[in-house]
Design a protein around this motif. Structure first.
Motif, PDB file in Angstrom:
ATOM      1  N   UNK A   1       0.806  -1.221   0.000  1.00 48.47           N
ATOM      2  CA  UNK A   1       0.000   0.000   0.000  1.00 48.47           C
ATOM      3  C   UNK A   1       0.844   1.278   0.000  1.00 48.47           C
ATOM      4  N   UNK A   2       1.899   1.308   0.804  1.00 46.42           N
ATOM      5  CA  UNK A   2       2.651   2.560   0.929  1.00 46.42           C
ATOM      6  C   UNK A   2       3.226   3.053  -0.399  1.00 46.42           C
ATOM      7  N   UNK A   3       3.830   2.158  -1.205  1.00 47.91           N
ATOM      8  CA  UNK A   3       4.324   2.663  -2.493  1.00 47.91           C
ATOM      9  C   UNK A   3       3.207   3.252  -3.341  1.00 47.91           C
ATOM     10  N   UNK A   4       2.012   2.646  -3.270  1.00 50.00           N
ATOM     11  CA  UNK A   4       0.901   3.175  -4.054  1.00 50.00           C
ATOM     12  C   UNK A   4       0.491   4.542  -3.533  1.00 50.00           C
ATOM     13  N   UNK A   5       0.476   4.683  -2.208  1.00 49.29           N
ATOM     14  CA  UNK A   5       0.113   5.994  -1.641  1.00 49.29           C
ATOM     15  C   UNK A   5       1.115   7.046  -2.086  1.00 49.29           C
ATOM     16  N   UNK A   6       2.389   6.673  -2.055  1.00 46.79           N
ATOM     17  CA  UNK A   6       3.414   7.631  -2.476  1.00 46.79           C
ATOM     18  C   UNK A   6       3.277   7.934  -3.967  1.00 46.79           C
ATOM     19  N   UNK A   7       2.975   6.889  -4.725  1.00 50.07           N
ATOM     20  CA  UNK A   7       2.802   7.102  -6.166  1.00 50.07           C
ATOM     21  C   UNK A   7       1.663   8.062  -6.452  1.00 50.07           C
ATOM     22  N   UNK A   8       0.553   7.847  -5.749  1.00 52.81           N
ATOM     23  CA  UNK A   8      -0.599   8.733  -5.931  1.00 52.81           C
ATOM     24  C   UNK A   8      -0.256  10.156  -5.495  1.00 52.81           C
ATOM     25  N   UNK A   9       0.436  10.261  -4.361  1.00 57.59           N
ATOM     26  CA  UNK A   9       0.865  11.581  -3.889  1.00 57.59           C
ATOM     27  C   UNK A   9       1.740  12.241  -4.941  1.00 57.59           C
ATOM     28  N   UNK A  10       2.603  11.432  -5.547  1.00 55.81           N
ATOM     29  CA  UNK A  10       3.481  12.017  -6.567  1.00 55.81           C
ATOM     30  C   UNK A  10       2.661  12.551  -7.733  1.00 55.81           C
ATOM     31  N   UNK A  11       1.671  11.757  -8.171  1.00 55.53           N
ATOM     32  CA  UNK A  11       0.791  12.216  -9.247  1.00 55.53           C
ATOM     33  C   UNK A  11       0.233  13.597  -8.920  1.00 55.53           C
ATOM     34  N   UNK A  12      -0.327  13.709  -7.724  1.00 57.03           N
ATOM     35  CA  UNK A  12      -1.037  14.930  -7.378  1.00 57.03           C
ATOM     36  C   UNK A  12      -0.072  16.087  -7.097  1.00 57.03           C
ATOM     37  N   UNK A  13       0.958  15.801  -6.303  1.00 60.65           N
ATOM     38  CA  UNK A  13       1.896  16.879  -5.940  1.00 60.65           C
ATOM     39  C   UNK A  13       2.601  17.400  -7.181  1.00 60.65           C
ATOM     40  N   UNK A  14       3.043  16.461  -8.015  1.00 56.12           N
ATOM     41  CA  UNK A  14       3.762  16.881  -9.219  1.00 56.12           C
ATOM     42  C   UNK A  14       2.841  17.730 -10.093  1.00 56.12           C
ATOM     43  N   UNK A  15       1.583  17.285 -10.226  1.00 60.97           N
ATOM     44  CA  UNK A  15       0.641  18.024 -11.056  1.00 60.97           C
ATOM     45  C   UNK A  15       0.468  19.444 -10.530  1.00 60.97           C
ATOM     46  N   UNK A  16       0.255  19.559  -9.222  1.00 57.82           N
ATOM     47  CA  UNK A  16      -0.023  20.893  -8.698  1.00 57.82           C
ATOM     48  C   UNK A  16       1.219  21.774  -8.730  1.00 57.82           C
TER      49      UNK A  16
END
Lengths: 322, 221
Positions: free
Chosen positions: A20-35
């Motif tokens: 789960x943690x890598x997925x959470x980080x991956x999702x965070x990366x998607x969003x943080x990078x986008x913003x």
């Protein structure tokens, strides 16, 4: 019977965290990078702000054909993703998140040693993939991976050794037990060097010379498709979890925090890890890729001397306070 | 003063962090319609009541994407003893939007204000042949044509308005003693009301004023 249950439960928890943690980080990366780039990032998958984007990606990867090139070294080629991914699972076992016996997968006496040794194995996956693909770009990527591993493993080991010297033990819970708040300024150089070297070892931007998609088309992973490629990606994000967790427990005092010491130590560990993971993403968005020679120069002329200086400082302070 | 080493790196981090805290600029298009400026070149609408089949648009079109068919009809004399008039009747008006390059020359050239830009842009098709749109579709698009944007403050009056006012003033000066001055003002205002170009009330422009050439005609002379 109870012991068996205990072991199974611990393994299960570590496994769930690993998934789960890598997925959470991956999702965070998607969003943080986008913003950070003035975008919104995924907005559709799952309905609410694209929370299920990575699950959708996983489904997509699973549907794809698993291709092995005709000229490839078949066995090695197929084994490489597992070699890249599994070491991080093993490292996760040894990272304590709280002060209790129950807050760590397995207490290992030579924890630091074990962790760094096993993390080094993860890079072997990229080397195997680069060699076995029978592709010039992959081979170039593999070579660069090897060069990067050689350059950055050294400062990483030296700074970890500095912490071990300060604590007088190589057991990770032991290091954390000995931790005092003033270790933070004392070991700050080591912390930065460790973190940067770790980033380089994970081949995260700005140290992603070996994968450099615009240059050598993803290096060692050029020939990979479907689930095996997804495993490599998962390994990268699992690597972020492990690196941030390790930096937290070795340099930032893990479960120690200014308040909430009893029972809430794990919150501190997770919080620090999350902040570090954010920094990893932040660095990725901000900096362009280093050139191969700049990469080597940074390691040998800056990080290695700095880590040696840190060890000297640690030694001197250690002797003085005794 | 030499910059502090690493200050550039810190600046870069600050930029990305600042951007993250700002509102992102992404337009969520299919969910939220874009806010298009007036005079957006989306699609060409045909106000076919104004069309006199003069064929200027079809002739001026650089890639000949306008197809017009018509026939003549005889209109019986309006008054007894009068002459019969013939009138052009539009049979087909189609624009092939796979050829159209949105130059807008047809709209510029139309002397009767029968063609308009509409901001409507969602008319993608899966077959290129479906991009030839016939008069009914073009007429439908007329409903999406927005009212022209207001003039800038302090701008000159539109030509129609200025002419109407001049006529009204002249009329008032001719027929009235100085006492009825305010009356003339009122007349001028009454004259400008119907000429205000908005929405569907373009009909009144289809009587071309002989003494006042439209820009399209000027260009050809």
């Amino acid at each position: 019977m109870n012991d068996v249950l205990d072991v199974i439960l611990r393994l299960l928890i570590v496994f769930v965290v690993f998934l789960t943690f890598p997925l959470i980080i991956g999702q965070t990366e998607h969003k943080v990078m986008a913003h950070m780039q003035g975008r919104l990032g995924p907005m559709y998958a799952g309905g609410f702000h694209g929370w299920a984007q990575l699950i959708a990606d996983g489904v997509k990867f699973a549907q794809k054909e698993d291709v092995v090139p005709a000229g490839a070294d078949r066995r090695i080629f197929q084994l490489a993703p597992a070699v890249a991914l599994l070491p991080y699972l093993l490292v996760l076992l040894a990272i304590p998140i709280g002060p209790d016996e129950g807050a760590v997968g397995q207490v290992i006496d030579a924890g630091v040693f074990f962790v760094l040794a096993v993390m080094g194995v993860g890079v072997l996956g990229s080397l195997m993939a680069g060699w076995a693909s029978a592709n010039k770009f992959s081979l170039l990527g593999g070579l660069r991976t090897a060069a990067q591993l050689l350059a950055y493993e050294l400062p990483m080991l030296l700074t970890a050794a500095s912490v071990a010297m300060a604590a007088g033990t190589v057991s990770i819970p032991g290091i954390l037990d000995a931790f005092e708040w003033w270790w933070l300024p004392w070991q700050i150089v080591g912390a930065i060097v460790f973190f940067v070297a770790g980033l380089a070892e994970l081949q995260r931007p700005p140290f992603d010379m070996p994968v450099a998609d615009s240059e050598i088309i993803f290096g060692a992973y050029t020939e990979y498709t479907g689930l095996r490629f997804a495993l490599f990606l998962l390994a990268e994000y699992a690597g972020i979890v492990v690196l941030c967790g390790l930096t937290t427990v070795l340099f930032l005092g893990g479960w120690h925090g200014p308040w909430g010491a009893d029972g809430l130590g794990w919150v501190w560990t997770l919080l620090k890890t999350a902040v570090l993971a954010f920094v990893v993403i932040w660095l990725r968005v901000t900096y362009p890729r280093l050139r191969e020679d700049q990469l080597q120069k940074l390691a040998w002329t800056l990080l290695v001397p700095l880590s040696l200086a840190q060890i000297a400082l640690t030694g001197v302070v250690k002797v003085v306070i005794q | 003063m030499a910059p502090i080493p690493g200050s550039g790196l810190a600046k870069g981090l600050a930029v990305t962090l600042r951007t993250m805290t700002k509102k992102s600029v992404t337009a969520q298009y299919p969910d939220a319609q874009p806010d298009l400026p007036p005079r957006t070149r989306g699609v060409i609408g045909l106000f076919e009541e104004n069309c006199t089949v003069c064929m200027l648009c079809a002739r001026e079109c650089p890639d000949w994407c306008i197809y017009i068919d018509s026939h003549k009809e005889t209109v019986p004399a309006a008054a007894p003893g009068g002459r019969e008039r013939s009138r052009n009747v539009l049979d087909r008006f189609a624009i092939d939007f796979s050829l159209c390059m949105y130059c807008g020359i047809c709209i510029e050239v139309c002397p009767f204000d029968a063609l308009f830009w509409s901001p409507e842009f969602e008319y993608a098709e899966t077959d290129i042949r479906d991009l030839t749109h016939e008069r009914d579709k073009l007429r439908e698009w007329m409903w999406t044509v927005p009212a022209p944007p207001a003039l800038d403050p302090g701008a000159e009056d539109p030509k129609e308005l200025a002419t109407a006012r001049k006529t009204a003033d002249k009329l008032a000066a001719q027929q009235a003693p100085p006492a009825t001055e305010p009356h003339a003002d009122e007349q001028a205002r009454a004259a400008e009301r119907p000429t205000r170009p908005q929405g569907d009330s373009k009909q009144q422009t289809d009587q071309p004023k002989p003494d006042q050439p439209t820009p399209g005609q000027e260009g050809r002379e």
